[in-house]
Motif scaffolding. Structure first.
Motif, PDB file in Angstrom:
ATOM      1  N   THR A   4      81.156  48.987  88.054  1.00  0.00           N
ATOM      2  CA  THR A   4      80.056  49.870  88.433  1.00  0.00           C
ATOM      3  C   THR A   4      80.188  51.224  87.752  1.00  0.00           C
ATOM      4  O   THR A   4      81.232  51.576  87.206  1.00  0.00           O
ATOM      5  CB  THR A   4      80.040  50.075  89.953  1.00  0.00           C
ATOM      6  OG1 THR A   4      81.287  50.674  90.360  1.00  0.00           O
ATOM      7  CG2 THR A   4      79.873  48.746  90.679  1.00  0.00           C
ATOM      8  N   ASP A   6      82.188  45.254  91.405  1.00  0.00           N
ATOM      9  CA  ASP A   6      81.294  44.920  92.501  1.00  0.00           C
ATOM     10  C   ASP A   6      81.411  43.435  92.830  1.00  0.00           C
ATOM     11  O   ASP A   6      82.266  42.720  92.290  1.00  0.00           O
ATOM     12  CB  ASP A   6      79.851  45.310  92.168  1.00  0.00           C
ATOM     13  CG  ASP A   6      79.320  44.617  90.912  1.00  0.00           C
ATOM     14  OD1 ASP A   6      79.896  43.575  90.511  1.00  0.00           O
ATOM     15  OD2 ASP A   6      78.331  45.101  90.326  1.00  0.00           O
ATOM     16  N   ALA A   7      80.535  42.960  93.697  1.00  0.00           N
ATOM     17  CA  ALA A   7      80.606  41.566  94.144  1.00  0.00           C
ATOM     18  C   ALA A   7      80.367  40.577  93.018  1.00  0.00           C
ATOM     19  O   ALA A   7      80.847  39.438  93.068  1.00  0.00           O
ATOM     20  CB  ALA A   7      79.592  41.330  95.265  1.00  0.00           C
ATOM     21  N   SER A  29      89.786  45.088  92.764  1.00  0.00           N
ATOM     22  CA  SER A  29      88.598  45.930  92.884  1.00  0.00           C
ATOM     23  C   SER A  29      88.940  47.131  93.750  1.00  0.00           C
ATOM     24  O   SER A  29      89.466  46.973  94.862  1.00  0.00           O
ATOM     25  CB  SER A  29      87.438  45.156  93.508  1.00  0.00           C
ATOM     26  OG  SER A  29      86.357  46.028  93.791  1.00  0.00           O
ATOM     27  N   ALA A  78      86.529  49.585  89.429  1.00  0.00           N
ATOM     28  CA  ALA A  78      85.458  49.563  90.436  1.00  0.00           C
ATOM     29  C   ALA A  78      84.575  48.337  90.226  1.00  0.00           C
ATOM     30  O   ALA A  78      83.444  48.422  89.724  1.00  0.00           O
ATOM     31  CB  ALA A  78      84.635  50.845  90.351  1.00  0.00           C
ATOM     32  N   LEU A 104      86.767  48.968  95.084  1.00  0.00           N
ATOM     33  CA  LEU A 104      85.689  49.095  96.061  1.00  0.00           C
ATOM     34  C   LEU A 104      85.911  48.218  97.279  1.00  0.00           C
ATOM     35  O   LEU A 104      85.673  48.640  98.410  1.00  0.00           O
ATOM     36  CB  LEU A 104      84.344  48.751  95.413  1.00  0.00           C
ATOM     37  CG  LEU A 104      83.953  49.573  94.186  1.00  0.00           C
ATOM     38  CD1 LEU A 104      82.615  49.103  93.625  1.00  0.00           C
ATOM     39  CD2 LEU A 104      83.892  51.059  94.535  1.00  0.00           C
ATOM     40  N   SER A 105      86.375  46.989  97.051  1.00  0.00           N
ATOM     41  CA  SER A 105      86.624  46.062  98.146  1.00  0.00           C
ATOM     42  C   SER A 105      87.594  44.993  97.679  1.00  0.00           C
ATOM     43  O   SER A 105      87.429  44.434  96.584  1.00  0.00           O
ATOM     44  CB  SER A 105      85.325  45.414  98.628  1.00  0.00           C
ATOM     45  OG  SER A 105      85.573  44.384  99.564  1.00  0.00           O
ATOM     46  N   TRP A 139      86.285  41.673  96.481  1.00  0.00           N
ATOM     47  CA  TRP A 139      85.630  41.586  95.165  1.00  0.00           C
ATOM     48  C   TRP A 139      86.646  41.571  94.020  1.00  0.00           C
ATOM     49  O   TRP A 139      86.270  41.628  92.847  1.00  0.00           O
ATOM     50  CB  TRP A 139      84.684  42.768  94.987  1.00  0.00           C
ATOM     51  CG  TRP A 139      83.547  42.769  95.972  1.00  0.00           C
ATOM     52  CD1 TRP A 139      83.120  41.713  96.718  1.00  0.00           C
ATOM     53  CD2 TRP A 139      82.725  43.886  96.331  1.00  0.00           C
ATOM     54  NE1 TRP A 139      82.057  42.091  97.517  1.00  0.00           N
ATOM     55  CE2 TRP A 139      81.794  43.424  97.304  1.00  0.00           C
ATOM     56  CE3 TRP A 139      82.662  45.220  95.930  1.00  0.00           C
ATOM     57  CZ2 TRP A 139      80.833  44.246  97.872  1.00  0.00           C
ATOM     58  CZ3 TRP A 139      81.697  46.051  96.496  1.00  0.00           C
ATOM     59  CH2 TRP A 139      80.805  45.575  97.448  1.00  0.00           C
TER      60      TRP A 139
END
Length: 335
Positions: free
Chosen positions: A150, A144-145, A279, A142, A281-282, A285
């Protein structure tokens, strides 16, 4: 070819050597209490890895050290997201080393039996954890940018290895270690341990090929049908070759198993192309090879050191395997 690509290829090489060479060490540690029916036979199994196991661990140090030096951002993200599994792996490796070193320090059979059980338990634990961790290389963390992992608490480091994919990877790693250990013992021993190891290898190989196809088809580890064939075909070939047992079969079986493990490791580390850590999450990232790499001057500096150190390590290990190439006798010789 850029230095970034060259250093990533070296990292892949270090991981391949670690998982292949330590793979049969872990497999022998797992199987010695099962294939050895008494202290003499278990000792014979352990002696097959006695001259090699600590030297094989060098490739773990090399893989982690090269990752830290050449790709510091990748190293930081992996350690931040997986520090508890990594600590557990290090503790289990220490336990395995203690069991191997202290096994022969006491003549009491019960003492040696306990050491054998510790060796088997630590070997199994390391294999299962590494199998789960390798799935994270493919599925990611996970991030982040900013490239930070995270979350907080135990969940941040335990959740990635408790997913269905991670559990599947752990199972595949266990099967691979058993097959590597069995083929290595069949190649390096004589007597009853050799016969039992060869029989186990023949029985496990076909099951391992099926598992490799199912796992790859389900995208649990590699997600690539082409790689699944590369991994499964050598394992199925072992089962076919088992109809003609003997020295040639044993060497072929071990070589094919090592090739399958190496292909799986390469597939895991190259499954995402230039993305070294996705990532969850995105996708934007995800950590790419260029973003994770050290600066150009740093890569040139460690390249100069690698030119001197790496060939020496390879030559020394090849020489040690040649020196200790004789089989270990597991049968009792009448006095």
């Amino acid at each position: 070819m850029s230095l970034v690509v060259i250093w990533y290829a070296l990292i892949v090489l270090c991981w391949v050597l670690f998982f292949v060479l330590e793979g049969f060490d872990f497999g022998v540690g797992l199987l010695s209490p099962l294939l050895g029916r008494d202290d003499h036979e278990r000792a014979a199994a352990v002696r097959t890895i006695g001259p090699f196991w600590d030297g094989n661990e060098v490739w773990l140090v090399a893989a982690i050290g090269v990752t830290f030096a050449a790709f510091p951002s990748w190293y930081a993200a992996l350690l931040a997201g997986l520090y508890l599994p990594m600590v557990a792996i290090l503790l289990l490796l220490a336990g395995r080393g203690v069991a191997l070193e202290f096994r022969g320090k006491h003549s009491d059979p019960r003492w040696r039996r306990r050491c054998d059980l510790v060796l088997a338990g630590c070997s199994a634990g390391v294999v299962l954890l590494w199998g789960a961790v390798l799935t994270v290389f493919v599925r990611g963390l996970a991030l982040d940018a900013a490239g930070d992992v995270t979350g907080g608490g135990l969940g941040r480091t335990l959740t990635p290895i408790l997913t269905p994919a991670a559990l599947g990877g752990a199972l595949v790693a266990l099967v691979a270690a058993v097959l590597l250990g069995a083929t290595f013992l069949a190649l390096r021993t004589t007597g009853p341990v050799r016969r039992r190891a060869a029989l186990l290898a023949r029985r496990v190989s076909l099951a391992a090929a099926v598992v490799a196809l199912v796992v790859a088809a389900g995208s649990l580890v590699t997600g690539g049908p082409a790689l699944a064939a590369v991994v499964a075909v050598p394992l199925a070939a072992i089962a076919v070759l088992s109809r003609r047992p003997g020295t040639r079969w044993e060497a072929s079986a071990f070589g094919l198993t090592a090739f399958a493990v190496a292909a799986a490791v390469v597939g895991v580390l190259t499954a995402n192309g230039d993305v070294v850590l996705p990532s969850t999450l995105s996708g934007a990232w995800s950590l790419t090879m260029d973003e994770a790499a050290a600066t150009g001057p740093a890569l040139r500096l460690i390249s100069a050191a690698a030119v001197v150190v790496l060939p020496g390590v390879l030559v020394y290990q090849a020489w040690s395997y040649r020196v200790f190439r004789q089989r270990v006798s597991s049968e009792r010789i009448a006095s």
